[in-house]
Design a protein around this motif. Structure first.
Motif: not given
Length: 429
Positions: A158-159, A163-171, A367-374, A377-384
């Motif tokens: 995941t990005a 969530g931006s400024d990333v290079f997407e590649v085929k995997y 706290v971290l989850k709340k700040q990601a939600e703000e 990004l909560a779904e994008d960084v769920k693994f983190y």
């Protein structure tokens, strides 16, 4: 190795050296050839009557050809180049060079087209050596303090981070992304109980930026450690690590850097000054008439960043300046915030260039989850976020761009401060 580096040749003994032909003076009865390797230069002196077998070889040579020469090296007061010369018994041509497509004064973009030739200069050879030694100093300093080295993946599912400024590649049958930074995996290491880690590796940023300090791929030097109570703990570690590196670097390469780059390696003698961002803007206005728009006061503008060099020297006599007190909306969601909602992070400015963003991290899951939600990004960084669900000690860290450090130290543009530059318009060689 069958040959001896030029810096290590022994006088009054037979030596075998190998290098590029930097200069040829092919006269009727004598020939003089200057050979260059990564350690230095040596003159070969050939009397043609004594060595007629070498004449056709000398006649075939071109500048930047590679040759191997064997002969006795003598000290000579008549030789301007290091007071030594080799009287060769044999010269072997290893590779003939065609006429060079660029000269030393070529435009930087032309030099980048032929970077492998551009890197042969004495300045660029020193640049690579200095960069190598900087990283060695960091590694040595950290290893002496019980840090361990990790190698995190650069292909991620995941990005990361913004969530931006990333290079997407085929995997295979799905998409993947090139990692913006090792941040998430550094913090995973903290949750793993490794306590003190660092890594050096590639970082990718899909930013269409054309400044003299940005690049789409660079080498990052990152670290993370536990036992962090305040942001000052992280700042103090970086300050001590940088001071040690500059001291060792000055001792080893200071004179050469001064000679080839006309830059002094200045070793800090005390704590790096620290200033609140709001106070910095007040100082810049009072001292230099610089005013920033209200909407930009939560972050450090590019112009203010440049003025930091002048301000820090004027007020503190220091090339370094820690800036703290950034707005939460301008900082990453994983920075811990104090009781006033201010991120417990900093930027380190060196000679008017930001070289580091560091912080005490947020390690509490809710706290971290709340700040990601703000940040959305909560779904994008769920693994983190999962890293923090099963216990994680307080920690902090920072990242340095090795190429940017080289740029600032030697007074270069970013294109010149790395082995091979990558930017929006540069994907070769």
């Amino acid at each position: 190795m069958f040959f001896t580096h030029i810096a290590d040749v022994k006088s009054n003994e037979s030596n075998t050296i190998q290098g590029f032909v930097e200069n040829i003076r092919n006269k009727r009865s004598m020939a003089f050839i200057v050979l260059r390797d990564t350690t230095g230069k040596l003159q070969l002196t050939i009397e043609k009557e004594k060595h007629p077998d070498l004449v056709p070889i000398i006649d075939a040579l071109t500048l930047e050809s590679v040759v191997t020469a064997t002969g006795v090296v003598y000290d000579s007061e008549y030789v301007k180049l290091n007071g030594k010369e080799m009287i060769p018994d044999s010269i072997r041509i290893d590779s003939i060079a065609e006429p060079l497509p660029i000269q030393k004064d070529a435009h930087i973009d032309n030099r980048m087209d032929y970077r492998w030739i551009d890197l042969r200069t004495e300045r660029n050879q020193l640049m690579i050596k200095v960069q190598t030694y900087m990283v060695k100093c960091f590694r040595d300093w950290l290893l002496d303090r019980d840090f361990v080295e990790i190698h995190s993946p650069k292909l991620i599912a995941t990005a990361s981070e913004s969530g931006s400024d990333v290079f997407e590649v085929k995997y295979f049958d799905r998409n993947a992304y090139l990692c913006q930074s090792p941040q998430f995996y550094k913090q995973m290491a903290m949750a793993s109980g490794l306590e003190r880690i660092f890594e050096s590796g590639p970082v990718f940023r899909a930013e269409k930026s054309y400044t003299n300090k940005h690049t789409t791929e660079f080498t990052g030097f990152d670290l993370e450690f536990t036992g962090v109570e305040t942001c000052a703990d992280v700042m103090n570690l970086e300050q001590d690590m940088m001071t040690d590196m500059l001291g060792r670097l000055k001792e080893k390469y200071g004179e050469q850097i001064k000679e080839l780059f006309d830059r002094e390696v200045v070793v800090p003698t005390g704590p790096f000054p620290v200033i609140e961002l709001a106070d910095l803007y007040k100082e810049l206005k009072e001292r230099y008439g610089y005013e920033v728009e209200e909407s930009e006061k939560g972050d450090l503008t590019t112009d203010a960043e440049r003025l930091c060099e002048r301000f820090s020297m004027d007020k503190y006599g220091s090339e370094f300046l820690f800036v703290v007190g950034y707005s939460a909306d301008k900082r990453a969601f994983y920075h811990m915030r104090d009781e006033h909602g201010i991120p417990m992070g900093y930027d380190l400015i060196w000679r008017g260039v930001e070289i580091t963003t560091g912080a005490k991290r947020e390690h509490r899951y809710e706290v971290l989850k709340k700040q990601a939600e703000e940040k959305g990004l909560a779904e994008d960084v769920k693994f983190y976020l999962d890293f923090f669900r099963y216990g994680c000690p307080p920690h902090g860290g920072f990242g340095l761009g090795v190429d940017r450090l080289t740029m600032v130290l030697l007074g270069l543009a970013i294109k010149e401060a790395m082995f091979l530059f990558r930017g929006p318009n540069r994907l070769t060689p």
